[in-house]
Design a protein around this motif. Sequence first.
Motif, PDB file in Angstrom:
ATOM      1  N   TYR A 100      -5.942   4.411  -3.451  1.00 20.19           N
ATOM      2  CA  TYR A 100      -5.359   5.410  -2.544  1.00 20.19           C
ATOM      3  C   TYR A 100      -3.973   5.046  -2.017  1.00 20.19           C
ATOM      4  O   TYR A 100      -3.191   5.934  -1.689  1.00 20.19           O
ATOM      5  N   GLY A 101      -3.729   3.757  -1.834  1.00 26.80           N
ATOM      6  CA  GLY A 101      -2.496   3.349  -1.148  1.00 26.80           C
ATOM      7  C   GLY A 101      -2.632   3.599   0.339  1.00 26.80           C
ATOM      8  O   GLY A 101      -3.749   3.691   0.858  1.00 26.80           O
ATOM      9  N   ALA A 136       0.816  -1.214   0.000  1.00 27.34           N
ATOM     10  CA  ALA A 136       0.000   0.000   0.000  1.00 27.34           C
ATOM     11  C   ALA A 136       0.849   1.264   0.000  1.00 27.34           C
ATOM     12  O   ALA A 136       0.463   2.275  -0.581  1.00 27.34           O
ATOM     13  N   LEU A 154      -5.628  -5.803   9.980  1.00 23.29           N
ATOM     14  CA  LEU A 154      -6.715  -6.746   9.685  1.00 23.29           C
ATOM     15  C   LEU A 154      -6.184  -8.022   9.029  1.00 23.29           C
ATOM     16  O   LEU A 154      -6.551  -9.128   9.423  1.00 23.29           O
ATOM     17  N   TRP A 206     -18.449   6.857   7.707  1.00 20.70           N
ATOM     18  CA  TRP A 206     -18.062   8.190   7.225  1.00 20.70           C
ATOM     19  C   TRP A 206     -18.781   8.502   5.898  1.00 20.70           C
ATOM     20  O   TRP A 206     -19.300   9.599   5.706  1.00 20.70           O
ATOM     21  N   GLU A 245      -2.669   6.002   3.047  1.00 25.65           N
ATOM     22  CA  GLU A 245      -2.785   7.460   3.219  1.00 25.65           C
ATOM     23  C   GLU A 245      -2.705   7.847   4.687  1.00 25.65           C
ATOM     24  O   GLU A 245      -3.201   7.114   5.549  1.00 25.65           O
ATOM     25  N   PHE A 299     -17.602   4.772  -3.680  1.00 26.89           N
ATOM     26  CA  PHE A 299     -17.699   5.038  -2.237  1.00 26.89           C
ATOM     27  C   PHE A 299     -18.868   4.281  -1.619  1.00 26.89           C
ATOM     28  O   PHE A 299     -18.737   3.558  -0.639  1.00 26.89           O
ATOM     29  N   ALA A 354     -14.548   4.344   7.703  1.00 24.96           N
ATOM     30  CA  ALA A 354     -14.741   4.624   6.279  1.00 24.96           C
ATOM     31  C   ALA A 354     -16.201   4.493   5.848  1.00 24.96           C
ATOM     32  O   ALA A 354     -16.766   5.434   5.280  1.00 24.96           O
ATOM     33  N   ARG A 368      -8.316   9.983  10.900  1.00 30.05           N
ATOM     34  CA  ARG A 368      -9.252   8.935  10.483  1.00 30.05           C
ATOM     35  C   ARG A 368      -8.633   8.042   9.406  1.00 30.05           C
ATOM     36  O   ARG A 368      -8.690   6.810   9.485  1.00 30.05           O
ATOM     37  N   MET A 395     -12.557  -0.610  10.717  1.00 30.00           N
ATOM     38  CA  MET A 395     -12.556  -0.336   9.270  1.00 30.00           C
ATOM     39  C   MET A 395     -13.906   0.229   8.843  1.00 30.00           C
ATOM     40  O   MET A 395     -13.985   1.163   8.054  1.00 30.00           O
ATOM     41  N   SER A 428     -13.727  -9.365   1.838  1.00 26.55           N
ATOM     42  CA  SER A 428     -12.845  -8.241   2.196  1.00 26.55           C
ATOM     43  C   SER A 428     -11.851  -7.923   1.069  1.00 26.55           C
ATOM     44  O   SER A 428     -11.431  -6.772   0.919  1.00 26.55           O
ATOM     45  N   LYS A 462     -18.561   0.449  -1.853  1.00 23.00           N
ATOM     46  CA  LYS A 462     -17.625  -0.091  -0.863  1.00 23.00           C
ATOM     47  C   LYS A 462     -18.194   0.001   0.546  1.00 23.00           C
ATOM     48  O   LYS A 462     -17.997  -0.892   1.373  1.00 23.00           O
ATOM     49  N   HIS A 469      -7.562   4.175   9.519  1.00 19.64           N
ATOM     50  CA  HIS A 469      -8.149   3.230   8.557  1.00 19.64           C
ATOM     51  C   HIS A 469      -7.051   2.443   7.829  1.00 19.64           C
ATOM     52  O   HIS A 469      -7.118   1.214   7.733  1.00 19.64           O
ATOM     53  N   SER A 470      -6.047   3.152   7.320  1.00 16.92           N
ATOM     54  CA  SER A 470      -4.980   2.471   6.568  1.00 16.92           C
ATOM     55  C   SER A 470      -4.209   1.500   7.470  1.00 16.92           C
ATOM     56  O   SER A 470      -3.931   0.359   7.082  1.00 16.92           O
ATOM     57  N   ILE A 506     -12.623  -5.152  -1.642  1.00 10.92           N
ATOM     58  CA  ILE A 506     -12.700  -3.827  -1.006  1.00 10.92           C
ATOM     59  C   ILE A 506     -11.268  -3.340  -0.719  1.00 10.92           C
ATOM     60  O   ILE A 506     -10.903  -2.221  -1.057  1.00 10.92           O
ATOM     61  N   CYS A 552      -9.111  -0.210  -2.237  1.00 11.78           N
ATOM     62  CA  CYS A 552      -8.527   0.836  -1.379  1.00 11.78           C
ATOM     63  C   CYS A 552      -7.057   1.018  -1.693  1.00 11.78           C
ATOM     64  O   CYS A 552      -6.568   2.144  -1.820  1.00 11.78           O
TER      65      CYS A 552
HETATM   66  C1  HEM Z   1     -11.489  -5.148   4.568  1.00 17.13           C
HETATM   67  C2  HEM Z   1     -10.708  -4.124   4.476  1.00 17.13           C
HETATM   68  C3  HEM Z   1     -11.178  -2.742   4.112  1.00 17.13           C
HETATM   69  C4  HEM Z   1     -12.439  -2.191   4.128  1.00 17.13           C
HETATM   70  C5  HEM Z   1     -13.746  -2.837   4.553  1.00 17.13           C
HETATM   71  C6  HEM Z   1     -12.303  -0.822   3.659  1.00 17.13           C
HETATM   72  C7  HEM Z   1     -13.369   0.052   3.469  1.00 17.13           C
HETATM   73  C8  HEM Z   1     -13.251   1.321   2.941  1.00 17.13           C
HETATM   74  C9  HEM Z   1     -14.349   2.182   2.597  1.00 17.13           C
HETATM   75  C10 HEM Z   1     -15.833   1.833   2.740  1.00 17.13           C
HETATM   76  C11 HEM Z   1     -13.832   3.350   2.159  1.00 17.13           C
HETATM   77  C12 HEM Z   1     -14.629   4.616   1.738  1.00 17.13           C
HETATM   78  C13 HEM Z   1     -14.942   4.599   0.272  1.00 17.13           C
HETATM   79  C14 HEM Z   1     -13.800   5.117  -0.544  1.00 17.13           C
HETATM   80  O1  HEM Z   1     -13.225   6.173  -0.218  1.00 17.13           O
HETATM   81  O2  HEM Z   1     -13.492   4.473  -1.551  1.00 17.13           O
HETATM   82  C15 HEM Z   1     -12.386   3.253   2.218  1.00 17.13           C
HETATM   83  C16 HEM Z   1     -11.475   4.238   1.883  1.00 17.13           C
HETATM   84  C17 HEM Z   1     -10.108   4.149   2.056  1.00 17.13           C
HETATM   85  N1  HEM Z   1      -9.385   3.027   2.374  1.00 17.13           N
HETATM   86 FE1  HEM Z   1     -10.190   1.259   2.897  1.00 17.13          FE
HETATM   87  N2  HEM Z   1     -10.976  -0.559   3.416  1.00 17.13           N
HETATM   88  C18 HEM Z   1     -10.256  -1.709   3.676  1.00 17.13           C
HETATM   89  C19 HEM Z   1      -8.887  -1.886   3.563  1.00 17.13           C
HETATM   90  C20 HEM Z   1      -7.977  -0.857   3.343  1.00 17.13           C
HETATM   91  C21 HEM Z   1      -6.540  -1.017   3.322  1.00 17.13           C
HETATM   92  C22 HEM Z   1      -5.808  -2.352   3.488  1.00 17.13           C
HETATM   93  C23 HEM Z   1      -6.007   0.216   3.105  1.00 17.13           C
HETATM   94  C24 HEM Z   1      -4.563   0.625   3.029  1.00 17.13           C
HETATM   95  C25 HEM Z   1      -3.610   0.037   3.680  1.00 17.13           C
HETATM   96  C26 HEM Z   1      -7.116   1.154   2.974  1.00 17.13           C
HETATM   97  C27 HEM Z   1      -6.997   2.501   2.729  1.00 17.13           C
HETATM   98  C28 HEM Z   1      -8.040   3.362   2.445  1.00 17.13           C
HETATM   99  C29 HEM Z   1      -7.887   4.772   2.159  1.00 17.13           C
HETATM  100  C30 HEM Z   1      -6.570   5.558   2.142  1.00 17.13           C
HETATM  101  C31 HEM Z   1      -9.179   5.267   1.911  1.00 17.13           C
HETATM  102  C32 HEM Z   1      -9.550   6.701   1.552  1.00 17.13           C
HETATM  103  C33 HEM Z   1     -10.010   7.391   2.817  1.00 17.13           C
HETATM  104  C34 HEM Z   1     -10.464   8.809   2.546  1.00 17.13           C
HETATM  105  O3  HEM Z   1      -9.744   9.561   1.919  1.00 17.13           O
HETATM  106  O4  HEM Z   1     -11.543   9.124   2.994  1.00 17.13           O
HETATM  107  N3  HEM Z   1      -8.296   0.463   3.120  1.00 17.13           N
HETATM  108  N4  HEM Z   1     -12.060   1.996   2.696  1.00 17.13           N
END
Ligand code: HEM
Length: 173
Positions: free
Chosen positions: A102-103, A18, A121, A163, A105, A38, A160, A110, A156, A91, A41, A114-115, A94, A98
């Motif tokens: 985004y990588g 990431a 996880l 949000w 972030e 968004f 997100a 928040r 998680m 998972s 997801k 999340h990252s 999704i 992400c």
């Molecule tokens: C089961 C695992 C995960 C779930 C359920 C999840 C869920 C979500 C959801 C619902 C969003 C908001 C929709 C969007 O912005 O596209 C989001 C955004 C994001 N996710 Fe995940 N995600 C997961 C894993 C990860 C991982 C592994 C990373 C990075 C290591 C990550 C990084 C991000 C980032 C950087 C955002 C943008 C946040 C923002 O700018 O608001 N996510 N994720």
Amino acid sequence: MLAVLLPFAAAVGVYEWASHVTPDYNAGLFGVNGVDTFELKARLATALLGLAVIQLLLALWMYGRVPGGRPAPKPVRTTHRVIGLLAFLLSLPIAIHCITAYGFETTNARVTIHSSCGCLLYGAFVAKVVVVRSRRLPGWALPLAGSVLICAIGVMWYSAALWVFNGDTLPPV
Ligand code: HEM
């Protein structure tokens, strides 16, 4: 030793991937692109949270912690395994979205939580599988690994999906 090393390697592996990715904010998910992902997801993450809650209830049943409940029959164990596999598979798209969009972030608390929790996880997923297959680890290791996993899914979702549902803001806790 493996119960510590493998989960650690999984979490670090996700972090390394990431944090070295070039973000593609228009990455697609199941035919949906950009901001439209968004809501999709957030819904998939909610389904994942639902599966995690079912897993928690099934685990409590297996451990005889359901007040007034009968001992768990054999199919409960099988159901728990099947749902665990489904949750893991759900998972993946999704998390992959992400990471590619985004990588890792760290723009605010928040997003950093999340990252980081996303990496934790997958460490917790691996820990759960290693612990469940080991006969040498103490009895508390399995409930601990399961609890970390369920908490990570909760975080998680909160950081997100909630949000997104709440108009790009988090309700106060
Ligand atoms: C089961 C695992 C995960 C779930 C359920 C999840 C869920 C979500 C959801 C619902 C969003 C908001 C929709 C969007 O912005 O596209 C989001 C955004 C994001 N996710 Fe995940 N995600 C997961 C894993 C990860 C991982 C592994 C990373 C990075 C290591 C990550 C990084 C991000 C980032 C950087 C955002 C943008 C946040 C923002 O700018 O608001 N996510 N994720």
